[in-house]
Enzyme design. Structure first.
Site, PDB file in Angstrom:
ATOM      1  N   ALA A  10      19.958  49.016 100.199  1.00  0.00           N
ATOM      2  CA  ALA A  10      19.099  49.714 101.154  1.00  0.00           C
ATOM      3  C   ALA A  10      19.635  51.133 101.377  1.00  0.00           C
ATOM      4  O   ALA A  10      20.719  51.493 100.909  1.00  0.00           O
ATOM      5  CB  ALA A  10      19.043  48.939 102.470  1.00  0.00           C
ATOM      6  N   LYS A  15      25.064  54.003  97.543  1.00  0.00           N
ATOM      7  CA  LYS A  15      24.699  53.909  96.128  1.00  0.00           C
ATOM      8  C   LYS A  15      25.117  55.159  95.356  1.00  0.00           C
ATOM      9  O   LYS A  15      25.717  55.070  94.285  1.00  0.00           O
ATOM     10  CB  LYS A  15      23.187  53.680  95.979  1.00  0.00           C
ATOM     11  CG  LYS A  15      22.677  52.391  96.583  1.00  0.00           C
ATOM     12  CD  LYS A  15      21.182  52.257  96.419  1.00  0.00           C
ATOM     13  CE  LYS A  15      20.393  53.377  97.065  1.00  0.00           C
ATOM     14  NZ  LYS A  15      20.587  53.470  98.533  1.00  0.00           N
ATOM     15  N   GLU A  87      19.081  57.050  91.804  1.00  0.00           N
ATOM     16  CA  GLU A  87      17.681  57.047  92.261  1.00  0.00           C
ATOM     17  C   GLU A  87      16.762  56.465  91.185  1.00  0.00           C
ATOM     18  O   GLU A  87      15.654  56.943  90.943  1.00  0.00           O
ATOM     19  CB  GLU A  87      17.229  58.466  92.643  1.00  0.00           C
ATOM     20  CG  GLU A  87      18.074  59.122  93.715  1.00  0.00           C
ATOM     21  CD  GLU A  87      17.974  58.477  95.093  1.00  0.00           C
ATOM     22  OE1 GLU A  87      17.118  57.570  95.282  1.00  0.00           O
ATOM     23  OE2 GLU A  87      18.756  58.858  95.989  1.00  0.00           O
ATOM     24  N   CYS A  88      17.228  55.392  90.552  1.00  0.00           N
ATOM     25  CA  CYS A  88      16.509  54.824  89.403  1.00  0.00           C
ATOM     26  C   CYS A  88      15.173  54.206  89.791  1.00  0.00           C
ATOM     27  O   CYS A  88      14.350  53.945  88.914  1.00  0.00           O
ATOM     28  CB  CYS A  88      17.385  53.787  88.703  1.00  0.00           C
ATOM     29  SG  CYS A  88      17.791  52.362  89.734  1.00  0.00           S
ATOM     30  N   CYS A 144      22.290  46.201 109.182  1.00  0.00           N
ATOM     31  CA  CYS A 144      21.361  46.632 110.214  1.00  0.00           C
ATOM     32  C   CYS A 144      22.164  46.915 111.496  1.00  0.00           C
ATOM     33  O   CYS A 144      23.300  46.439 111.649  1.00  0.00           O
ATOM     34  CB  CYS A 144      20.343  45.509 110.443  1.00  0.00           C
ATOM     35  SG  CYS A 144      19.136  45.808 111.760  1.00  0.00           S
TER      36      CYS A 144
END
Length: 201
Positions: A10, A15, A87-88, A144
Protein backbone atom coordinates in the site's frame (compact mmCIF):
# COMPACT_ATOMS: atom_id res chain seq x y z
CA UNK A 1 17.67 -19.14 -12.52
CA UNK A 2 16.30 -15.66 -13.28
CA UNK A 3 12.80 -14.77 -12.07
CA UNK A 4 10.15 -12.11 -12.48
CA UNK A 5 9.40 -10.62 -9.06
CA UNK A 6 6.38 -8.54 -8.02
CA UNK A 7 6.78 -6.75 -4.69
CA UNK A 8 3.65 -4.81 -3.84
CA UNK A 9 2.40 -2.77 -0.93
CA UNK A 10 0.00 0.00 0.00
CA UNK A 11 1.00 3.67 -0.12
CA UNK A 12 3.79 4.47 2.31
CA UNK A 13 5.10 0.92 2.61
CA UNK A 14 8.63 1.93 1.47
CA UNK A 15 8.37 0.33 -2.00
CA UNK A 16 10.52 2.96 -3.70
CA UNK A 17 13.06 2.95 -0.86
CA UNK A 18 13.35 -0.83 -1.18
CA UNK A 19 13.76 -0.55 -4.96
CA UNK A 20 16.59 1.96 -4.51
CA UNK A 21 18.25 -0.06 -1.74
CA UNK A 22 18.07 -3.15 -3.95
CA UNK A 23 19.73 -1.17 -6.76
CA UNK A 24 22.50 -0.07 -4.40
CA UNK A 25 23.08 -3.63 -3.16
CA UNK A 26 23.46 -4.96 -6.71
CA UNK A 27 25.81 -2.14 -7.71
CA UNK A 28 27.90 -2.65 -4.58
CA UNK A 29 28.56 -6.14 -5.96
CA UNK A 30 29.59 -4.69 -9.35
CA UNK A 31 26.37 -5.72 -11.06
CA UNK A 32 24.76 -3.43 -13.65
CA UNK A 33 21.20 -2.26 -12.96
CA UNK A 34 18.69 -0.91 -15.46
CA UNK A 35 16.35 1.24 -13.32
CA UNK A 36 12.97 2.01 -14.90
CA UNK A 37 9.66 3.70 -14.09
CA UNK A 38 6.57 4.35 -16.24
CA UNK A 39 6.38 7.96 -17.39
CA UNK A 40 2.98 8.34 -15.70
CA UNK A 41 4.96 8.94 -12.50
CA UNK A 42 6.17 12.55 -12.81
CA UNK A 43 6.05 13.61 -9.15
CA UNK A 44 9.82 13.98 -8.76
CA UNK A 45 10.66 14.85 -12.36
CA UNK A 46 10.88 12.72 -15.43
CA UNK A 47 14.29 11.16 -14.77
CA UNK A 48 14.46 11.03 -10.97
CA UNK A 49 13.21 8.25 -8.72
CA UNK A 50 12.93 9.51 -5.14
CA UNK A 51 11.66 7.79 -1.99
CA UNK A 52 9.88 9.51 0.87
CA UNK A 53 12.93 9.07 3.08
CA UNK A 54 15.17 10.94 0.64
CA UNK A 55 16.91 8.21 -1.36
CA UNK A 56 17.06 8.98 -5.07
CA UNK A 57 18.61 7.88 -8.35
CA UNK A 58 18.46 8.63 -12.06
CA UNK A 59 15.87 6.51 -13.83
CA UNK A 60 14.81 5.79 -17.41
CA UNK A 61 11.12 6.35 -18.03
CA UNK A 62 8.85 4.06 -20.02
CA UNK A 63 6.01 5.61 -22.05
CA UNK A 64 2.98 3.35 -22.63
CA UNK A 65 3.88 2.83 -26.28
CA UNK A 66 7.45 1.67 -25.57
CA UNK A 67 8.32 -1.94 -26.30
CA UNK A 68 10.56 -2.71 -23.31
CA UNK A 69 11.99 -5.83 -24.94
CA UNK A 70 13.04 -3.84 -28.04
CA UNK A 71 14.52 -1.09 -25.88
CA UNK A 72 16.49 -3.67 -23.91
CA UNK A 73 17.80 -5.26 -27.09
CA UNK A 74 18.83 -1.89 -28.54
CA UNK A 75 20.48 -0.32 -25.47
CA UNK A 76 21.11 -2.86 -22.70
CA UNK A 77 21.89 -6.23 -24.28
CA UNK A 78 25.14 -7.45 -22.72
CA UNK A 79 25.26 -4.38 -20.45
CA UNK A 80 22.69 -5.26 -17.80
CA UNK A 81 22.62 -7.81 -14.96
CA UNK A 82 19.26 -6.94 -13.37
CA UNK A 83 16.21 -4.79 -14.16
CA UNK A 84 14.38 -2.90 -11.39
CA UNK A 85 11.01 -1.25 -12.15
CA UNK A 86 9.28 1.10 -9.71
CA UNK A 87 5.60 2.16 -9.94
CA UNK A 88 5.05 -0.98 -12.02
CA UNK A 89 1.27 -0.71 -11.62
CA UNK A 90 1.40 1.87 -14.45
CA UNK A 91 2.95 -0.58 -16.93
CA UNK A 92 0.74 -1.89 -19.71
CA UNK A 93 -0.04 -5.60 -19.75
CA UNK A 94 2.05 -5.88 -22.91
CA UNK A 95 5.05 -4.31 -21.16
CA UNK A 96 4.79 -6.82 -18.33
CA UNK A 97 4.79 -9.60 -20.93
CA UNK A 98 7.88 -8.02 -22.53
CA UNK A 99 9.69 -8.01 -19.16
CA UNK A 100 8.67 -11.65 -18.74
CA UNK A 101 10.27 -12.39 -22.13
CA UNK A 102 13.54 -10.75 -21.04
CA UNK A 103 13.60 -13.03 -17.98
CA UNK A 104 12.86 -16.12 -20.05
CA UNK A 105 15.09 -15.46 -23.04
CA UNK A 106 18.00 -13.50 -21.56
CA UNK A 107 18.17 -14.88 -18.01
CA UNK A 108 17.97 -11.37 -16.53
CA UNK A 109 16.06 -11.07 -13.23
CA UNK A 110 13.35 -8.38 -13.21
CA UNK A 111 12.15 -6.91 -9.91
CA UNK A 112 8.91 -4.90 -10.05
CA UNK A 113 7.79 -2.69 -7.14
CA UNK A 114 4.38 -1.02 -6.99
CA UNK A 115 0.80 -0.89 -5.85
CA UNK A 116 -1.55 -3.82 -6.27
CA UNK A 117 -4.85 -1.90 -6.29
CA UNK A 118 -6.15 1.63 -6.89
CA UNK A 119 -8.24 3.90 -4.63
CA UNK A 120 -11.36 1.88 -5.50
CA UNK A 121 -9.63 -1.39 -4.48
CA UNK A 122 -9.44 -2.50 -8.13
CA UNK A 123 -6.32 -4.06 -9.63
CA UNK A 124 -4.22 -1.87 -11.90
CA UNK A 125 -3.73 -3.54 -15.32
CA UNK A 126 0.05 -3.85 -14.83
CA UNK A 127 -0.39 -5.29 -11.35
CA UNK A 128 -3.02 -7.75 -12.53
CA UNK A 129 -0.68 -9.09 -15.20
CA UNK A 130 2.16 -9.38 -12.69
CA UNK A 131 -0.11 -11.31 -10.32
CA UNK A 132 -0.81 -13.68 -13.21
CA UNK A 133 2.73 -14.34 -14.46
CA UNK A 134 5.32 -13.34 -11.82
CA UNK A 135 7.42 -16.17 -10.38
CA UNK A 136 7.60 -14.58 -6.94
CA UNK A 137 4.95 -12.32 -5.39
CA UNK A 138 5.75 -10.62 -2.10
CA UNK A 139 3.73 -8.17 -0.03
CA UNK A 140 5.58 -5.23 1.55
CA UNK A 141 3.51 -4.62 4.65
CA UNK A 142 2.49 -1.35 6.28
CA UNK A 143 -0.12 -0.51 8.89
CA UNK A 144 -3.34 1.45 9.13
CA UNK A 145 -3.63 4.13 11.83
CA UNK A 146 -5.69 1.60 13.84
CA UNK A 147 -2.73 -0.82 13.92
CA UNK A 148 -4.15 -3.40 11.49
CA UNK A 149 -2.44 -4.26 8.22
CA UNK A 150 -3.13 -1.63 5.55
CA UNK A 151 -4.39 -2.97 2.22
CA UNK A 152 -6.32 -0.03 0.72
CA UNK A 153 -4.91 3.13 -0.90
CA UNK A 154 -7.61 5.63 0.10
CA UNK A 155 -7.77 8.87 -1.91
CA UNK A 156 -8.76 11.84 0.23
CA UNK A 157 -10.36 15.10 -0.94
CA UNK A 158 -9.62 18.62 0.32
CA UNK A 159 -12.18 18.25 3.11
CA UNK A 160 -10.67 15.02 4.40
CA UNK A 161 -13.29 12.64 2.99
CA UNK A 162 -12.60 9.40 1.12
CA UNK A 163 -13.10 9.69 -2.64
CA UNK A 164 -14.85 6.71 -4.25
CA UNK A 165 -15.16 7.85 -7.89
CA UNK A 166 -12.84 9.38 -10.48
CA UNK A 167 -9.89 8.63 -12.72
CA UNK A 168 -7.82 5.60 -11.79
CA UNK A 169 -4.53 7.50 -12.02
CA UNK A 170 -4.25 10.71 -9.99
CA UNK A 171 -0.70 11.30 -8.81
CA UNK A 172 -0.13 12.18 -5.20
CA UNK A 173 1.54 11.19 -1.97
CA UNK A 174 0.84 12.04 1.65
CA UNK A 175 -1.07 15.10 0.44
CA UNK A 176 -3.88 13.04 -1.11
CA UNK A 177 -3.58 9.34 -0.17
CA UNK A 178 -3.43 7.29 2.99
CA UNK A 179 -3.02 3.55 3.49
CA UNK A 180 -5.88 2.00 5.48
CA UNK A 181 -7.21 -1.40 6.48
CA UNK A 182 -10.39 -2.38 4.67
CA UNK A 183 -12.53 -2.06 7.82
CA UNK A 184 -11.47 1.55 8.45
CA UNK A 185 -11.87 2.34 4.75
CA UNK A 186 -15.48 1.12 4.65
CA UNK A 187 -16.29 2.79 7.99
CA UNK A 188 -14.81 6.05 6.74
CA UNK A 189 -17.05 5.97 3.66
CA UNK A 190 -20.21 4.95 5.54
CA UNK A 191 -19.78 7.49 8.32
CA UNK A 192 -18.41 10.24 6.05
CA UNK A 193 -15.48 10.58 8.42
CA UNK A 194 -12.85 13.28 8.14
CA UNK A 195 -9.54 11.47 7.63
CA UNK A 196 -6.36 13.14 8.85
CA UNK A 197 -3.60 12.65 6.28
CA UNK A 198 -0.11 11.92 7.59
CA UNK A 199 1.84 15.10 8.21
CA UNK A 200 -1.38 17.12 8.66
CA UNK A 201 -3.05 17.95 11.94
Amino acid sequence: MAKLYFKYGAMGSSKTAQALITKYNYEENNLRVWLLKPDADTRDGRHILRSRIGLEAEVETIPPEMNVWERFRETKLGQCDVIIVDECQFLTEEQVDQLRAIVNEQGIPVMCFGLRTDFQTRLFPGSRRLMEIADTIQEIKTICDCGAKATVNARIDGQGHIITQGEQVVLGGNDSYIAMCHKCYIRGIREHRVICLHGQH
